[in-house]
Design a protein around this motif. Structure first.
Motif, PDB file in Angstrom:
ATOM      1  N   ILE A  84      -4.601  -3.208   3.193  1.00 17.58           N
ATOM      2  CA  ILE A  84      -5.028  -4.202   2.205  1.00 17.58           C
ATOM      3  C   ILE A  84      -6.266  -3.672   1.498  1.00 17.58           C
ATOM      4  O   ILE A  84      -7.287  -3.387   2.135  1.00 17.58           O
ATOM      5  CB  ILE A  84      -5.321  -5.557   2.875  1.00 17.58           C
ATOM      6  N   GLY A 112      -1.019  -3.832   0.030  1.00 13.68           N
ATOM      7  CA  GLY A 112      -1.270  -5.137  -0.571  1.00 13.68           C
ATOM      8  C   GLY A 112      -2.619  -5.158  -1.264  1.00 13.68           C
ATOM      9  O   GLY A 112      -3.570  -4.513  -0.818  1.00 13.68           O
ATOM     10  N   SER A 134      -5.777  -7.478  -2.544  1.00 13.86           N
ATOM     11  CA  SER A 134      -6.404  -8.786  -2.315  1.00 13.86           C
ATOM     12  C   SER A 134      -7.146  -9.309  -3.532  1.00 13.86           C
ATOM     13  O   SER A 134      -7.471 -10.502  -3.594  1.00 13.86           O
ATOM     14  CB  SER A 134      -7.388  -8.691  -1.135  1.00 13.86           C
ATOM     15  N   GLU A 168      -6.841 -14.405  -0.176  1.00 12.53           N
ATOM     16  CA  GLU A 168      -5.645 -13.613  -0.465  1.00 12.53           C
ATOM     17  C   GLU A 168      -5.450 -12.550   0.608  1.00 12.53           C
ATOM     18  O   GLU A 168      -4.319 -12.251   0.998  1.00 12.53           O
ATOM     19  CB  GLU A 168      -5.774 -12.957  -1.842  1.00 12.53           C
ATOM     20  N   LEU A 186      -2.122 -11.987   2.953  1.00  6.11           N
ATOM     21  CA  LEU A 186      -1.462 -10.699   3.111  1.00  6.11           C
ATOM     22  C   LEU A 186      -1.358 -10.307   4.584  1.00  6.11           C
ATOM     23  O   LEU A 186      -0.330  -9.761   5.018  1.00  6.11           O
ATOM     24  CB  LEU A 186      -2.231  -9.621   2.335  1.00  6.11           C
TER      25      LEU A 186
END
Length: 315
Positions: free
Chosen positions: A50, A80, A82, A88, A92
């Motif tokens: 992330i 992913g 954020s 967020e 994720l």
């Protein structure tokens, strides 16, 4: 069983047999059910990562180092973004865990309580990167953003630039931005100057924002002598704005950045900045994950990669 062996250990299957099986697999477009395999082996072969942005070359190099290290063991990376949002990031993490990832890498060391609890309960290897903390969720690799920013600011002050401004990224949900601002504040205080909030602008992380912030600082403080920008993208924008206004750099205003992106050495004047080992951070994170997945003891849960001050023409 022959088909399974071809897919998992092709070197153990006779050439003619392997070629027949591979042709059938290709003709049918077959792909294995990794979720089902993961239920049996308790391993998915997937690691989540992330990051706050996908457009930042600093982050791209970290991800590249991480991905290449994991690929050595045939592990694939799920990515992913954020958007500098801890909520967020939490979403994720939940999504990645539902796909039975084997480990996770996260930028920064600030997270929601729910994120921390989910990862602790999952019991998978966790590496936080790009900053340092004495109390990581599991493991951390990075450098002190406070010390690094303080060093750049102190250089500008020691060079005789009495009035030093600051352009930084927005600190909301971004511990690296908060720490860099804190490092600037510490250096200003240590030099005996009183903090002046009007000398500091926190904005979005791009060249246009750096240019706009530089224009604002020049309007507020016509006598400003130097500006520390907490990212090279901001510093390059500030440099372009000075050039647009015919403000000599460093003759009238000195500029310093942070990250040492490729553009820092190519702009004119070249940018004084701070170099961080981006690719190495990703590599180390990958190695820590692989060691843990292999059942090896990780000798150091906290790795300080350090940084390097790069003096060029802009200051």
């Amino acid at each position: 069983m022959t088909v399974v062996r071809v897919m998992r250990e092709p070197h153990k299957v006779a050439t003619a047999t392997r070629e027949r099986v591979e042709k059938v697999l290709a003709d049918t477009g077959y792909t294995p059910d990794l979720v089902a395999r993961g239920l049996v082996s308790n391993k998915s072969g997937l690691v989540g990562a992330i990051v706050p942005l996908l457009t930042n070359s600093l982050i791209a190099e970290i991800v590249q180092g991480l991905s290449e290290m994991l690929a050595r063991d045939g592990i694939h990376l799920l990515l992913g973004q954020s958007g500098f949002s801890l909520s967020e990031e939490e979403a994720l993490v939940r999504a990645f865990l539902s796909r039975r990832i084997d480990a996770i890498f996260m930028s920064g060391v600030s997270h929601t309580r729910a994120t921390i609890e989910m990862l602790q309960q999952a019991g998978i290897p966790v590496v936080e990167g790009g900053n340092l903390t004495k109390h990581p969720i599991d493991m951390v690799v990075g450098y002190s953003n406070v010390k690094a920013a303080r060093e750049v600011t102190r250089f500008l002050l020691d060079a005789g630039y009495a009035k030093v401004g600051y352009i930084g990224a927005l600190p909301v949900d971004n511990d690296r931005a908060r720490d860099r601002r804190h490092g600037y504040d510490l250096a200003i205080a240590a030099a005996g100057y009183e903090a002046d909030p009007s000398l500091c602008i926190e904005t979005t992380l791009d060249i246009d924002a750096g240019a706009e912030a530089m224009g604002t600082l020049l309007a507020r403080h016509p006598d400003i002598r130097a500006v520390f920008c907490s990212a090279d993208a901001l510093a390059v924008g500030a440099l372009f704005e000075c050039q647009r206004r015919n403000v000599p750099v460093p003759g009238r205003v000195a500029l310093a950045g942070f990250d040492d992106l490729a553009i820092a050495a190519r702009v004119v004047p070249s940018l004084t900045t701070l170099r961080v080992p981006r690719y190495f951070i990703g590599q180390q994170a990958g190695k820590m994950i692989l060691d843990r997945l292999a059942g090896k003891a990780v000798r150091r849960r906290i790795i300080d990669t350090g940084y390097e001050f790069v003096r060029r023409e802009s200051a």
